[in-house]
Design a protein around this motif. Sequence first.
Motif, PDB file in Angstrom:
ATOM      1  N   SER A   1      34.687  12.725 -45.799  1.00  0.00           N
ATOM      2  CA  SER A   1      33.290  12.311 -45.694  1.00  0.00           C
ATOM      3  C   SER A   1      32.481  13.299 -44.854  1.00  0.00           C
ATOM      4  CB  SER A   1      33.262  10.918 -45.056  1.00  0.00           C
ATOM      5  OG  SER A   1      31.955  10.426 -44.948  1.00  0.00           O
ATOM      6  N   PHE A   2      31.172  13.232 -44.984  1.00  0.00           N
ATOM      7  CA  PHE A   2      30.262  14.101 -44.225  1.00  0.00           C
ATOM      8  C   PHE A   2      29.397  13.255 -43.279  1.00  0.00           C
ATOM      9  CE2 PHE A   2      30.521  18.076 -46.770  1.00  0.00           C
ATOM     10  CZ  PHE A   2      31.225  17.601 -47.860  1.00  0.00           C
ATOM     11  N   ASP A   3      29.011  13.815 -42.192  1.00  0.00           N
ATOM     12  CA  ASP A   3      28.097  13.302 -41.144  1.00  0.00           C
ATOM     13  C   ASP A   3      28.816  13.177 -39.804  1.00  0.00           C
ATOM     14  OD1 ASP A   3      25.965  13.173 -42.865  1.00  0.00           O
ATOM     15  OD2 ASP A   3      25.786  10.992 -42.865  1.00  0.00           O
ATOM     16  N   ALA A   4      29.905  12.349 -39.780  1.00  0.00           N
ATOM     17  CA  ALA A   4      30.642  12.109 -38.534  1.00  0.00           C
ATOM     18  C   ALA A   4      29.865  11.244 -37.553  1.00  0.00           C
ATOM     19  CB  ALA A   4      31.056  13.436 -37.882  1.00  0.00           C
ATOM     20  N   CYS A   5      29.346  10.112 -38.044  1.00  0.00           N
ATOM     21  CA  CYS A   5      28.729   9.155 -37.130  1.00  0.00           C
ATOM     22  C   CYS A   5      29.854   8.350 -36.447  1.00  0.00           C
ATOM     23  CB  CYS A   5      27.732   8.263 -37.855  1.00  0.00           C
ATOM     24  SG  CYS A   5      28.474   7.131 -39.007  1.00  0.00           S
ATOM     25  N   HIS A   6      29.485   7.623 -35.401  1.00  0.00           N
ATOM     26  CA  HIS A   6      30.479   6.973 -34.546  1.00  0.00           C
ATOM     27  C   HIS A   6      31.440   6.071 -35.324  1.00  0.00           C
ATOM     28  CE1 HIS A   6      32.020   4.145 -31.506  1.00  0.00           C
ATOM     29  NE2 HIS A   6      32.004   5.217 -30.741  1.00  0.00           N
TER      30      HIS A   6
ATOM     31  N   GLU B   1      31.228  17.300 -39.914  1.00  0.00           N
ATOM     32  CA  GLU B   1      30.041  16.944 -39.138  1.00  0.00           C
ATOM     33  C   GLU B   1      28.774  17.555 -39.733  1.00  0.00           C
ATOM     34  OE1 GLU B   1      28.795  16.671 -34.482  1.00  0.00           O
ATOM     35  OE2 GLU B   1      29.796  18.503 -35.103  1.00  0.00           O
ATOM     36  N   CYS B   2      27.699  16.733 -39.695  1.00  0.00           N
ATOM     37  CA  CYS B   2      26.349  17.218 -39.976  1.00  0.00           C
ATOM     38  C   CYS B   2      25.561  16.735 -38.764  1.00  0.00           C
ATOM     39  CB  CYS B   2      25.820  16.601 -41.277  1.00  0.00           C
ATOM     40  SG  CYS B   2      24.143  17.103 -41.676  1.00  0.00           S
ATOM     41  N   ASN B   3      25.061  17.645 -37.989  1.00  0.00           N
ATOM     42  CA  ASN B   3      24.484  17.280 -36.689  1.00  0.00           C
ATOM     43  C   ASN B   3      22.997  16.905 -36.821  1.00  0.00           C
ATOM     44  OD1 ASN B   3      23.572  17.184 -34.085  1.00  0.00           O
ATOM     45  ND2 ASN B   3      24.512  19.111 -33.445  1.00  0.00           N
TER      46      ASN B   3
END
Length: 342
Positions: free
Chosen positions: A274-279, A295-297
């Motif tokens: 998956s993409f993003d890496a939220c909590h 991660e997408c910051n």
Amino acid sequence: MKTRIKAIIALFLSIQMIVGCSALPLTDLSGDLYVDSDNSTISDDVIVVGVSQLGSESVWRTANTASVQNALSQENGYFAIMNNARQKQENQIKAIRSFISQRVDYIVVAPLLEEGWENTLQEAKDAGIPVILMDRNVSADSSYYTTSVGTDKWAEGENAAKCLESILKKRGLYNREINIVVLEGTHGSSAQLGRTMGFDSIARTHDNWKILERVDAEFTTIKGKEVMKDFLGKYDKVDVVISQNDDMTFGAIEAINEAGYKAGIENDDIIVISFDACHEALELVEKGIIAAEIECNPEQGELISEIIQMLEAGEKVEKEYKVEELVFTKENVSEYIDTRSY
Ligand code: AHR
């Protein structure tokens, strides 16, 4: 600050003081318009920024909006006019035209789609208003805008493919036929295009990676679940899910569980990247449910504020700024979870 917008702000603040509420619509733009204001004095030094946010489809987007709002706060010397375009490019164009007619000092725009920006950006340029692209890119030539702040979506896609290579190696599946489905984000957005092209640049070097289907699941949980359910009904064997954001991933995992399969990192589990890496997604990596997070910051507000300050000081700025990003797997995720605020 230009006289007209200053007068509008003064009027807004006096109405606000009378009715005692903290956010009133300033214009008739469609979508939410948030006016950041709790202080009735405006100095000539205030920098007015019109911000066209593309929507509120994801946890990531909420964090991105918060980042820009926090950085462009009154305490920091700004007056931010925030507009939510609700996933419609025409709303963004309308908002930008309104910012131009209000003669804001800067325009920040997170473009929904890559195409279709030339005319509007030319109008801002003709009005002498610097435009800063946030998060996503446009296909228009870079002379149409002042600078851009965002992430390298192509590199994110490549990172997803590299993670898949190493997971398959570890599981001894490197040379087996691998069935992949892809949940794509909003079609025509630079996030979807970059991640897809980056992933494909490596996928095409593996003859055994079979991409069964790719579908636009619009970066939302509800669509992610619906599309994943459809994939599982259609294909006998899905080995890998590449999901271009966390919200779609949450929906996809629900669909996987409901269909009696398991997402995970053990043999025979469906591999979810998956993409993003939220909590919440990092927690699922720690539990061994999501195999890797690219991660997408979203924290781009500070950098935007720094760029505005440079422009105010008459300094030259770069055409492109990228924020830093990592890749998370079960091996490294625990050291990052506690500090993740979104
Ligand atoms: O453009 C960034 C993408 O847009 C994020 O991955 C996604 O969550 C968002 O909606």
